[in-house]
Design an enzyme around this catalytic site. Structure first.
Site, PDB file in Angstrom:
ATOM      1  N   CYS A 293      -9.158  13.118   9.723  1.00 14.64           N
ATOM      2  CA  CYS A 293     -10.440  13.818   9.664  1.00 14.64           C
ATOM      3  C   CYS A 293     -11.053  14.060  11.041  1.00 14.64           C
ATOM      4  O   CYS A 293     -11.452  15.190  11.372  1.00 14.64           O
ATOM      5  CB  CYS A 293     -11.410  13.075   8.755  1.00 14.64           C
ATOM      6  SG  CYS A 293     -11.913  11.439   9.342  1.00 14.64           S
ATOM      7  N   HIS A 341     -15.654   9.043   7.791  1.00 13.38           N
ATOM      8  CA  HIS A 341     -15.088  10.348   7.434  1.00 13.38           C
ATOM      9  C   HIS A 341     -15.992  11.452   7.956  1.00 13.38           C
ATOM     10  O   HIS A 341     -17.210  11.286   8.067  1.00 13.38           O
ATOM     11  CB  HIS A 341     -14.927  10.479   5.915  1.00 13.38           C
ATOM     12  CG  HIS A 341     -14.166  11.701   5.506  1.00 13.38           C
ATOM     13  ND1 HIS A 341     -12.835  11.869   5.801  1.00 13.38           N
ATOM     14  CD2 HIS A 341     -14.550  12.825   4.853  1.00 13.38           C
ATOM     15  CE1 HIS A 341     -12.423  13.045   5.327  1.00 13.38           C
ATOM     16  NE2 HIS A 341     -13.451  13.638   4.754  1.00 13.38           N
ATOM     17  N   HIS A 353     -12.146  20.009   5.803  1.00 13.53           N
ATOM     18  CA  HIS A 353     -11.844  18.659   6.275  1.00 13.53           C
ATOM     19  C   HIS A 353     -10.422  18.266   5.915  1.00 13.53           C
ATOM     20  O   HIS A 353      -9.764  18.896   5.092  1.00 13.53           O
ATOM     21  CB  HIS A 353     -12.850  17.647   5.697  1.00 13.53           C
ATOM     22  CG  HIS A 353     -12.727  17.398   4.223  1.00 13.53           C
ATOM     23  ND1 HIS A 353     -13.047  16.206   3.630  1.00 13.53           N
ATOM     24  CD2 HIS A 353     -12.326  18.213   3.193  1.00 13.53           C
ATOM     25  CE1 HIS A 353     -12.868  16.273   2.326  1.00 13.53           C
ATOM     26  NE2 HIS A 353     -12.434  17.467   2.036  1.00 13.53           N
TER      27      HIS A 353
END
Length: 381
Positions: A293, A341, A353
């Site tokens: 990420c 994240h 993402h």
């Protein structure tokens, strides 16, 4: 740019990001399970579908958190290794100079031995434990020639500097070793968590996998509705801002120019991220074939000419925190209390993402795991 992080509302957050397609469901799906799968624990002792879902969800969350720790340790290891290499090179150079200074002192001792001249005993100096011991034990300093004094001073200086650099290199090596241990531990944690998740998923029957897929679809539909609501709110706010900017104002020109510059950079970052859609999530990866990420967000903004730190822990502080209602395309959306994240906001409640192990870079609602897991929104440029 300084960070202005907003305070987060108290309350329980979801335990993790969604799991892969065959086993995703955040805590919001518990109610669905209770309605559609009311059943006592299986007689054979096998975990229920709900238990498997929760465990897999938690394992993938822990793996992603460990991934960011791995990324941080890897970053530090690289920096520290460069420092150690530089120090060792410096020590080698200083040792060479020290040897030359010692050789020059030795030449004086040899000359004294050959001629038998009544001169200060340079050999005694070389045999002393330290230069200072020699001076403390004799009164010969006043009898040294200017050339000999220069040689002695150079030797003392080189010896002191070399010792300090050796000590500094030893400390740096010790720090590097500790960081390498952290790196190894984080890597082992990621691998262990992923292996455990795969083992749990392998125990599911085809029917159970189908039920989980159905739940994921329901969650995606709910997230899409929430994203649509946010898109309407942001559109209304944009219309209001446009109306306000059309009125005479002394500061509207500066504000408009700043917004335009950001929009240009953000468009480049989003274009890069969109071009990566379909590439696999691989923990610790920064492209070009795969990403985690934070690796994706870093690479996307790099394409726009903005350097971001490697990890989510640092990226969350690399800009200005804004409210979710004020999010603009290009902003970074961070998730979970441990900030493990991140996604790149593209507008209308959607982001691009790298979701998690077993998945691919994709567009998805920022509400994929519920609003409660959204940590903050940061404008990086």
């Amino acid at each position: 740019m300084a960070s202005h992080r907003k305070s987060r509302p108290s309350g329980t957050r979801a335990a993790g990001i969604r799991t892969p397609a065959l086993a995703t469901a955040a805590l919001t799906s518990v109610a669905l399970f209770s309605q559609t799968a009311e059943a006592a624990p299986p007689a054979d002792g096998k975990p229920s579908l709900e238990e498997v879902e929760k465990k897999v969800d938690a394992l993938y969350r822990q793996a992603e958190s460990a991934t960011e720790k791995y990324n941080a340790a890897k970053e530090r290891t690289g920096t520290q290794r460069k420092q150690v290499d530089t120090l060792l090179d410096d020590v080698a150079e200083r040792t060479d100079r020290l040897n030359k200074a010692r050789e020059e002192l030795g030449s004086f001792a040899a000359a004294q031995y050959r001629t038998g001249a009544d001169a200060p005993d340079t050999a005694t100096f070389l045999l002393a434990d330290t230069p200072q011991d020699y001076f403390d034990q004799t009164q010969l300093m006043s009898r040294l020639t200017s050339r000999q004094k220069g040689a002695v001073d150079d030797y003392v200086t080189q010896q002191s500097a070399t010792m300090k650099k050796r000590q500094e290199a030893a400390r740096s090596l010790e720090t590097l070793t500790e960081t390498q241990d952290e790196l190894k531990t984080a890597k082992t944690t990621v691998q262990t968590k992923l292996a455990s998740a795969r083992e749990l998923l392998s125990q599911l029957t085809a029917a159970e996998k189908a039920r989980l897929a159905a739940i994921e679809k329901q969650q995606e539909e709910a997230a899409a509705r929430k994203a649509a609501e946010l898109a309407k709110q942001q559109a209304a706010a944009a219309d209001q801002e446009a109306s306000s900017s059309s009125s005479p104002s002394t500061s509207s020109g500066s504000s408009s120019g700043s917004s335009s510059a950001y929009a240009t950079k953000a468009a480049k970052a989003i274009a890069f991220a969109r071009a990566q859609i379909g590439k696999p999530y691989v923990w610790g990866a920064t492209g070009p074939g795969s990403y985690d990420c934070s690796g994706l967000s870093q690479a996307a903004w790099k394409a726009a000419g903005v350097s971001l730190p490697r990890t989510t822990y640092d990226q969350v502080n690399a800009g200005t925190t804004v409210s979710l209602a004020d999010a603009r395309p290009g902003d970074l959306v961070f998730f979970y209390d441990d900030v493990s994240h991140v996604g790149i906001y593209i507008g209308n409640g959607m982001m691009i993402h790298a979701p998690k192990p077993g998945a691919y870079v994709r567009e998805e609602s920022i509400y994929y795991g519920g609003e409660s897991i959204i940590h903050s929104v940061v404008r990086p440029a």
